[in-house]
Design an enzyme around this catalytic site. Structure first.
Site, PDB file in Angstrom:
ATOM      1  N   TRP A  83       0.536  -1.722  -0.182  1.00  0.00           N
ATOM      2  CA  TRP A  83      -0.170  -0.311   0.406  1.00  0.00           C
ATOM      3  C   TRP A  83       0.780   1.927   0.317  1.00  0.00           C
ATOM      4  O   TRP A  83       0.825   2.227  -1.017  1.00  0.00           O
ATOM      5  CB  TRP A  83      -0.918  -0.443   0.860  1.00  0.00           C
ATOM      6  CG  TRP A  83      -2.302  -1.061   0.840  1.00  0.00           C
ATOM      7  CD1 TRP A  83      -2.824  -2.485   2.018  1.00  0.00           C
ATOM      8  CD2 TRP A  83      -3.194  -1.243   0.051  1.00  0.00           C
ATOM      9  NE1 TRP A  83      -3.113  -2.680   1.270  1.00  0.00           N
ATOM     10  CE2 TRP A  83      -3.545  -2.177   0.488  1.00  0.00           C
ATOM     11  CE3 TRP A  83      -3.297  -0.068  -1.460  1.00  0.00           C
ATOM     12  CZ2 TRP A  83      -5.098  -2.825  -0.409  1.00  0.00           C
ATOM     13  CZ3 TRP A  83      -4.477  -0.698  -2.080  1.00  0.00           C
ATOM     14  CH2 TRP A  83      -4.673  -1.737  -1.691  1.00  0.00           C
ATOM     15  N   ASP A  91      -1.569   6.079   6.928  1.00  0.00           N
ATOM     16  CA  ASP A  91      -2.786   5.672   5.873  1.00  0.00           C
ATOM     17  C   ASP A  91      -2.604   4.644   7.251  1.00  0.00           C
ATOM     18  O   ASP A  91      -2.151   3.950   7.490  1.00  0.00           O
ATOM     19  CB  ASP A  91      -2.285   5.339   5.105  1.00  0.00           C
ATOM     20  CG  ASP A  91      -3.107   4.158   4.670  1.00  0.00           C
ATOM     21  OD1 ASP A  91      -4.166   4.243   5.465  1.00  0.00           O
ATOM     22  OD2 ASP A  91      -2.384   3.698   3.478  1.00  0.00           O
ATOM     23  N   LYS A 106     -12.053  -1.726   6.449  1.00  0.00           N
ATOM     24  CA  LYS A 106     -11.405  -2.686   7.180  1.00  0.00           C
ATOM     25  C   LYS A 106     -11.727  -2.703   8.427  1.00  0.00           C
ATOM     26  O   LYS A 106     -11.959  -3.145   9.232  1.00  0.00           O
ATOM     27  CB  LYS A 106      -9.792  -2.443   7.258  1.00  0.00           C
ATOM     28  CG  LYS A 106      -9.391  -3.098   5.216  1.00  0.00           C
ATOM     29  CD  LYS A 106      -7.837  -2.192   5.082  1.00  0.00           C
ATOM     30  CE  LYS A 106      -8.327  -3.050   3.599  1.00  0.00           C
ATOM     31  NZ  LYS A 106      -7.697  -2.005   2.831  1.00  0.00           N
TER      32      LYS A 106
HETATM   33  C1  LIG Z   1      -6.844  -1.351   1.725  1.00  0.00           C
HETATM   34  C2  LIG Z   1      -6.521  -0.555   1.923  1.00  0.00           C
HETATM   35  C3  LIG Z   1      -5.725   0.665   0.636  1.00  0.00           C
HETATM   36  C4  LIG Z   1      -7.392   0.739  -0.044  1.00  0.00           C
HETATM   37  O1  LIG Z   1      -7.986   1.331   0.769  1.00  0.00           O
HETATM   38  P1  LIG Z   1      -9.135   1.223  -0.577  1.00  0.00           P
HETATM   39  O2  LIG Z   1     -10.241   1.872   0.236  1.00  0.00           O
HETATM   40  O3  LIG Z   1      -9.722  -0.617  -0.898  1.00  0.00           O
HETATM   41  O4  LIG Z   1      -8.715   2.413  -1.863  1.00  0.00           O
HETATM   42  C5  LIG Z   1      -4.785   1.888   1.032  1.00  0.00           C
HETATM   43  N1  LIG Z   1      -4.194   1.689   2.108  1.00  0.00           N
HETATM   44  C6  LIG Z   1      -3.729   0.698   2.906  1.00  0.00           C
HETATM   45  C7  LIG Z   1      -3.302   0.666   4.406  1.00  0.00           C
HETATM   46  C8  LIG Z   1      -5.152  -0.094   3.144  1.00  0.00           C
HETATM   47  O5  LIG Z   1      -4.914  -1.859   3.852  1.00  0.00           O
END
Ligand SMILES: *Cc1c(COP(=O)(O)O)cnc(C)c1O
Length: 363
Positions: free
Chosen positions: A102, A173, A197
């Site tokens: 990511w 993030d 998540k």
């Molecule tokens: C899943 C994830 C993303 C991407 O997320 P989307 O909402 O599918 O665009 C970005 N960063 C991390 C750490 C993730 O686990």
């Protein structure tokens, strides 16, 4: 229906009481005779709901008043571009910690924004991202430094922020460990997280941003501008009403459970139970360096791809679902987000013990 334990990395398990509440008020939200999906985002039914969600989130994460909270769309992935569009306008110099898949997507997207330079200030590519990289002393001031707090695919997590980043504007993030672990919002200029998540359904992205930083970006198209989104309180266009509503119920549930500290305690306990087993097993093992291990996403392997596949299928038949690892790393992955119960981890370990015995346990 038989009990299912859902180890999905995302969209992921939600608290059972929240799902039941959604069901019970789906047909008539607050006795309006309409579902939450059918009401205007300009009505007080919506604005009250949104205000309460934000207030509870501010309590949970101890968000200071000089930070804006935005509920936007486009997922974590849109933030990979939106952050440099808004925050890399002074020197167009950004720094990235390359800690996995990511982080790499974030770097690629930042580099597509005209004029923006993205330096990789640290990387653990050489060890296949099985550990967090060591961040060296930085020689320059960046517009911001980007850090992926939890690497969902590789299973590594920052418990503490690297000291050397102190004094830089940090962008975090937190898509896969927001409110699973206590961080200080003040340490960041901006935090973002896709909801699916550890917060709620897909469709909503949470952004927490220091108000000073938002003042640039007014020349951007409205949907891409934090300033314009913040000025309209995330309702510049139709917001993702249902996703915000469910997230609001999750925030309430989190507060009732004891908040972020309690979640962190439970997550430590759940993950330690699985890691202890992995470290003592003669068949299964964790590829991740101990000090870098995540509490929310736990990859593991048998060392034999065929046996891994067999394990995932057998687990599924026993109600332990979505244990297949990400296609880029293979093996298995157990995601133990806030809503994932301790009993599910116990059931998984019991099942792994039986599986190990049945194949004669040879690591
Ligand atoms: C899943 C994830 C993303 C991407 O997320 P989307 O909402 O599918 O665009 C970005 N960063 C991390 C750490 C993730 O686990």
């Amino acid at each position: 229906m038989a009990q299912i334990y859902n180890f999905s990395a995302g969209p992921a398990v939600l608290p059972a009481p929240v799902i039941r509440q959604v069901q019970s008020e789906l047909v008539s939200y607050k006795n309006s005779g309409m579902s939450i999906m059918e009401i205007s985002h300009r009505s007080s039914l919506y604005t009250d709901m949104e205000a309460e969600a934000e207030e509870n989130l501010r309590k949970l994460m101890r968000i200071p008043n000089d930070y804006d909270v935005l509920f936007l769309q486009g997922g974590g992935t849109l933030q990979f571009a939106m952050v440099p569009l808004n925050l890399a306008q002074k020197n167009k110099q950004t720094g990235f910690v390359d800690s996995g898949h990511w982080a790499q997507r974030a770097i690629e997207e930042a580099r597509l924004v005209p004029g923006v330079k993205a330096d990789i200030i640290a990387s653990s590519a050489a060890v296949n991202y099985t550990a967090l990289p060591d961040v060296p002393e930085l020689r320059q001031q960046y517009d911001y430094v980007h850090l992926t707090l939890n690497n969902t695919i590789e299973g590594t997590m920052y418990r503490d922020l690297p000291n050397v980043l102190h004094g830089q504007t940090l962008v975090g993030d937190m898509s896969s460990n927001i409110m699973a672990q206590r961080y200080n919002v003040e340490d960041f200029g901006l935090i973002y997280a896709g909801a699916q998540k550890n917060i709620g359904p897909a469709g909503m992205t949470l952004i927490i941003v220091k108000h000073d930083l938002v003042e640039g970006g007014t020349e951007l198209p409205a949907m891409l501008s934090y300033a314009k989104q913040a000025a309209k309180h995330s309702a510049l266009n139709t917001p993702p009403v249902f996703a915000i509503y469910v997230a609001g119920l999750v925030f309430k549930w989190l507060l009732e459970q004891g908040g972020v500290e309690e979640m962190q305690k439970r997550n430590e306990k759940k993950s330690a139970y699985l890691y202890d087993f992995l470290d003592s097993s003669s068949l299964f093992s964790s590829p991740v360096k101990k000090s870098s291990r995540s509490v929310t996403n736990i990859p593991f392997v048998t060392g034999n791809a065929e046996l891994d596949q067999h394990f995932v299928a057998a687990a599924q038949e026993n109600g332990l679902v979505n244990l297949k690892g990400h296609r880029s790393v293979g093996g298995m992955r157990a995601s133990l987000y806030n809503a994932f119960p301790y009993e599910g981890v116990q059931k998984l370990v019991e099942f792994m013990e039986r599986f190990e015995q049945s194949v004669g346990g040879n690591k």
